[in-house]
Scaffold this motif. Structure first.
Motif, PDB file in Angstrom:
ATOM      1  N   GLY A 134      41.399  41.597  64.102  1.00 14.46           N
ATOM      2  CA  GLY A 134      41.215  42.253  62.816  1.00 14.46           C
ATOM      3  C   GLY A 134      39.799  42.733  62.605  1.00 14.46           C
ATOM      4  N   VAL A 135      38.807  41.953  63.044  1.00 17.12           N
ATOM      5  CA  VAL A 135      37.406  42.378  62.922  1.00 17.12           C
ATOM      6  C   VAL A 135      37.144  43.622  63.771  1.00 17.12           C
ATOM      7  CG1 VAL A 135      35.021  41.706  63.414  1.00 17.12           C
ATOM      8  CG2 VAL A 135      36.583  40.072  62.347  1.00 17.12           C
ATOM      9  N   ALA A 136      37.680  43.649  64.998  1.00 17.90           N
ATOM     10  CA  ALA A 136      37.500  44.822  65.862  1.00 17.90           C
ATOM     11  C   ALA A 136      38.125  46.067  65.239  1.00 17.90           C
ATOM     12  CB  ALA A 136      38.104  44.550  67.242  1.00 17.90           C
ATOM     13  N   CYS A 162      42.967  34.224  58.768  1.00 21.08           N
ATOM     14  CA  CYS A 162      43.202  33.527  60.039  1.00 21.08           C
ATOM     15  C   CYS A 162      42.047  32.587  60.358  1.00 21.08           C
ATOM     16  CB  CYS A 162      43.393  34.545  61.159  1.00 21.08           C
ATOM     17  SG  CYS A 162      44.764  35.684  60.909  1.00 21.08           S
ATOM     18  N   PHE A 163      40.807  33.063  60.165  1.00 25.24           N
ATOM     19  CA  PHE A 163      39.645  32.204  60.392  1.00 25.24           C
ATOM     20  C   PHE A 163      39.656  31.006  59.439  1.00 25.24           C
ATOM     21  CE2 PHE A 163      37.248  36.236  61.837  1.00 25.24           C
ATOM     22  CZ  PHE A 163      37.707  36.067  63.130  1.00 25.24           C
ATOM     23  N   VAL A 194      46.653  53.362  57.078  1.00 24.33           N
ATOM     24  CA  VAL A 194      47.760  52.404  57.169  1.00 24.33           C
ATOM     25  C   VAL A 194      47.308  51.019  56.717  1.00 24.33           C
ATOM     26  CG1 VAL A 194      49.351  51.254  58.747  1.00 24.33           C
ATOM     27  CG2 VAL A 194      48.925  53.709  58.986  1.00 24.33           C
ATOM     28  N   ALA A 195      46.099  50.609  57.149  1.00 25.32           N
ATOM     29  CA  ALA A 195      45.591  49.295  56.751  1.00 25.32           C
ATOM     30  C   ALA A 195      45.362  49.228  55.244  1.00 25.32           C
ATOM     31  CB  ALA A 195      44.293  48.993  57.498  1.00 25.32           C
ATOM     32  N   PHE A 196      44.864  50.325  54.656  1.00 25.95           N
ATOM     33  CA  PHE A 196      44.589  50.335  53.223  1.00 25.95           C
ATOM     34  C   PHE A 196      45.870  50.308  52.403  1.00 25.95           C
ATOM     35  CE2 PHE A 196      43.406  52.832  49.321  1.00 25.95           C
ATOM     36  CZ  PHE A 196      42.674  51.823  48.733  1.00 25.95           C
ATOM     37  N   ALA A 197      46.983  50.718  52.999  1.00 29.55           N
ATOM     38  CA  ALA A 197      48.252  50.699  52.269  1.00 29.55           C
ATOM     39  C   ALA A 197      48.655  49.286  51.879  1.00 29.55           C
ATOM     40  CB  ALA A 197      49.351  51.343  53.110  1.00 29.55           C
ATOM     41  N   LEU A 257      52.783  50.856  61.271  1.00 25.13           N
ATOM     42  CA  LEU A 257      53.174  50.480  59.917  1.00 25.13           C
ATOM     43  C   LEU A 257      53.941  49.158  59.912  1.00 25.13           C
ATOM     44  CD1 LEU A 257      53.107  51.537  56.964  1.00 25.13           C
ATOM     45  CD2 LEU A 257      55.347  52.567  57.394  1.00 25.13           C
ATOM     46  N   THR A 258      54.834  48.971  60.897  1.00 27.93           N
ATOM     47  CA  THR A 258      55.621  47.733  60.963  1.00 27.93           C
ATOM     48  C   THR A 258      54.743  46.534  61.291  1.00 27.93           C
ATOM     49  OG1 THR A 258      57.537  49.026  61.712  1.00 27.93           O
ATOM     50  CG2 THR A 258      57.606  46.642  62.041  1.00 27.93           C
ATOM     51  N   ILE A 259      53.840  46.698  62.270  1.00 24.28           N
ATOM     52  CA  ILE A 259      52.955  45.595  62.647  1.00 24.28           C
ATOM     53  C   ILE A 259      52.052  45.215  61.480  1.00 24.28           C
ATOM     54  CG2 ILE A 259      51.020  44.957  64.134  1.00 24.28           C
ATOM     55  CD1 ILE A 259      52.331  46.570  66.362  1.00 24.28           C
ATOM     56  N   ALA A 260      51.512  46.216  60.789  1.00 23.15           N
ATOM     57  CA  ALA A 260      50.627  45.933  59.658  1.00 23.15           C
ATOM     58  C   ALA A 260      51.363  45.189  58.550  1.00 23.15           C
ATOM     59  CB  ALA A 260      50.034  47.237  59.123  1.00 23.15           C
ATOM     60  N   TYR A 261      52.621  45.556  58.303  1.00 26.09           N
ATOM     61  CA  TYR A 261      53.389  44.888  57.241  1.00 26.09           C
ATOM     62  C   TYR A 261      53.625  43.416  57.584  1.00 26.09           C
ATOM     63  CZ  TYR A 261      57.205  43.740  54.076  1.00 26.09           C
ATOM     64  OH  TYR A 261      58.001  43.132  53.138  1.00 26.09           O
ATOM     65  N   ILE A 262      54.043  43.134  58.813  1.00 23.90           N
ATOM     66  CA  ILE A 262      54.305  41.742  59.208  1.00 23.90           C
ATOM     67  C   ILE A 262      53.015  40.935  59.223  1.00 23.90           C
ATOM     68  CG2 ILE A 262      55.156  40.292  61.082  1.00 23.90           C
ATOM     69  CD1 ILE A 262      57.029  42.586  61.863  1.00 23.90           C
ATOM     70  N   TRP A 263      51.952  41.526  59.729  1.00 16.71           N
ATOM     71  CA  TRP A 263      50.659  40.848  59.832  1.00 16.71           C
ATOM     72  C   TRP A 263      50.147  40.450  58.449  1.00 16.71           C
ATOM     73  CZ3 TRP A 263      46.225  43.177  63.330  1.00 16.71           C
ATOM     74  CH2 TRP A 263      45.169  42.270  63.406  1.00 16.71           C
ATOM     75  N   GLN A 264      50.145  41.402  57.515  1.00  8.21           N
ATOM     76  CA  GLN A 264      49.602  41.095  56.193  1.00  8.21           C
ATOM     77  C   GLN A 264      50.499  40.135  55.413  1.00  8.21           C
ATOM     78  OE1 GLN A 264      50.812  42.345  52.960  1.00  8.21           O
ATOM     79  NE2 GLN A 264      52.711  42.933  54.005  1.00  8.21           N
ATOM     80  N   LEU A 265      51.797  40.134  55.668  1.00  5.80           N
ATOM     81  CA  LEU A 265      52.676  39.184  54.992  1.00  5.80           C
ATOM     82  C   LEU A 265      52.381  37.760  55.463  1.00  5.80           C
ATOM     83  CD1 LEU A 265      54.989  39.088  52.937  1.00  5.80           C
ATOM     84  CD2 LEU A 265      56.593  39.216  54.846  1.00  5.80           C
TER      85      LEU A 265
END
Length: 518
Positions: free
Chosen positions: A490-492, A464-465, A299-302, A133-141
């Motif tokens: 992210g694609v994987a 990113c791309f 988690v990703a859909f959140a 959850l923490t990694i997903a939040y930082i990544w999407q921000l």
């Protein structure tokens, strides 16, 4: 000969303030300015007016040139616009601001998906759940910041829609193939999921308010879906994205309120006696693996809303001195601060209160199943009603890209704006298509995992791309490796989470088919 001082001979013109780079036609529609050719990337309309150029000139002339410089900087950000944009719901109005950006981002970024996050923790456990959850939040921000910066990455061009930016990065055809399906699927899939959770919540709200002594014949679940869809269609008649700012504010306030109420009510009650925090296991190793992948997809859909970032930013005026990315990022930072305050407490508090006994429907189903007799009916009914209001508001902003696509196809063929009847017809059609999909696929938690997997590149990979392809950092530099690696990761994840979501939906369907009491 006039012997008045030199300062009286030169009048300093007042600098007009231009709030938007568009030219308004007499009918009130925006038309594009003539395209300008830039000789170099570093040149600006005022680059010749430098301190070295001004230093030998007297004070009055210097004041005139400084005023001229301010004027040129104000109007020098010439944006090439498509006249068709004045007819479409996303770009029809360009009077947005940082407050509107905060309302829209908060309404799009938090909602019903937070209610099913504890379901993911039931399969991941404490450590892996909090970490993911923490990694997903930082990544999407970070990827949201990328999209905000790329909105006007090319001087004189605004990428008003996610697909337009993808076309600029990947090419005309490849950009459409890569971005059109996930963005449309995200709009339609989110609308379908909102109908599911909104209809179910209305049904539970009715049962709580009506009580056991109610003598009326209750509606079926499908009929509640239809009632909720009808309300969504009525609200969808608002014309453009800026016109639903009030609805987004209502959605943001209700989301913060019910998220806080749900986790506070849950942790304030006694936990079930058989509670356990061990991750749920399946009979087979493959089953356990697919369940974990589906949980990561939830988690990703959140973290959704990136497919709307450019659309929200396109509703703001932009000039050379006041670019649109400044108020957009200011509003987004406020919105995602409140999103974190909603998502983390409800996930951690919900899993602490129910553990792996969490129903697949999420927090509302757990409250109703475990504490229907412990919590005052008024509080429970209020929480459920707030969820309904939030789902109605979120439906509008997530449906707007679909409405925009329908109207863009119509206006490009007819070369005229949509009439009220045509616009209403498109929105009624989209609402009922989402309703029929929801009736055919009534598996909320599994649908959330599949949605998270299929649309994950929109949030985590494509930005990113696009940063590498548009900004063109030095090849083989850290910046180059970092964005390419983050994008392919992210694609994987997207492929893996999609497989997990499909497996979960198949198993849910088999359970309903072979183990239904009827």
């Amino acid at each position: 000969m006039d012997e008045r001082p030199e300062t009286e001979l030169i009048s300093v013109p007042a600098t007009p303030r231009v709030s938007t780079p568009e030219i308004l036609t007499p009918c009130g529609q925006r038309s594009p300015r003539p395209a300008t050719k830039s000789s170099s990337a570093a040149w600006t309309p005022t680059s010749f007016i430098s301190p070295r150029f001004l230093s030998p000139i007297g004070t009055p002339m210097k004041r005139v040139l400084v005023n001229m410089k301010g004027y040129l900087e104000e109007v020098g950000h010439l944006t090439k616009l498509n006249p068709q944009d004045a007819w479409l719901p996303i770009t029809e109005s360009r009077n947005g601001n940082a407050h509107y950006a905060a309302f829209h981002n908060l309404n799009a970024g938090v909602g019903f998906q937070a209610l099913v996050l504890p379901v993911a923790f039931a399969f991941l456990g404490w450590s892996w759940g909090i970490l993911s959850l923490t990694i997903a939040y930082i990544w999407q921000l970070y990827t949201l910041w990328i999209l905000v910066q790329l909105h006007e990455a090319v001087p004189g061009k605004r990428y008003n829609r996610y697909v337009e930016l993808a076309q600029a990065a990947f090419g005309e055809r490849l950009g459409v193939w890569l971005a059109l399906f996930p963005t449309v699927y995200l709009s339609a899939g989110t609308a379908t999921a909102l109908i599911l959770i909104g209809g179910e919540t209305m049904k539970l709200f009715f049962q709580i308010v009506c009580g056991p002594l109610c003598t009326s014949n209750p509606l079926t679940t499908v009929e509640w879906y239809l009632v909720f869809t009808s309300l969504c269609i009525v609200l969808s008649q608002l014309p453009n994205l800026n016109s639903i700012a009030g609805l987004s504010l209502i959605g943001a306030v209700t989301a913060i309120t019910y998220s806080t109420m749900v986790w506070v009510l849950s942790v304030s009650q006694e936990r079930p006696a058989t509670i356990s925090y061990e991750p749920l296991s399946m009979p087979s190793v493959s089953g356990s693996m697919f369940s974990v992948l589906n949980a990561l997809g939830i988690v990703a859909f959140a973290f959704r809303g990136h497919n709307l970032a450019l659309e929200i930013q396109s509703t703001m005026p932009s000039t050379f001195k006041h670019p649109a990315h400044v108020p957009m990022w200011r509003g987004a930072k406020v919105a995602y601060f409140f999103i974190a305050l909603c998502i983390f407490p409800i996930t951690i508090g919900g899993f602490w209160a129910y553990g792996n006994l969490m129903p697949s429907g999420g927090m509302l189903a757990a409250l109703y199943a475990f504490h229907i007799h412990d919590i005052p009916r008024g509080l429970l009914a209020t929480a459920f009603l707030l969820v309904v209001f939030n789902c109605l508001s979120s439906f509008q902003i997530y449906s707007m890209p679909a409405f925009d696509s329908f109207e863009a196809g119509y206006t490009s063929r007819t070369n005229k704006p949509c009439s009220i009847w045509v616009r209403s017809g498109f929105r009624v059609f989209f609402g009922f298509v989402s309703f029929f999909i929801g009736v055919a696929l009534p598996f909320l938690s599994s649908l959330a995992g599949l949605l998270g997997g299929l649309t994950l590149p929109v949030t985590f990979a494509y930005p990113c791309f696009m940063w590498v392809l548009i900004k063109k950092p030095a090849k083989y530099s850290f910046n180059w490796y970092f964005h390419w690696g983050l994008g392919w990761l992210g694609v994987a994840f997207s492929l893996a989470f999609s497989i997990g979501g499909i497996w979960s939906m198949v198993t849910q369907g088999l359970k309903l088919k072979f183990f239904s009491p009827n």
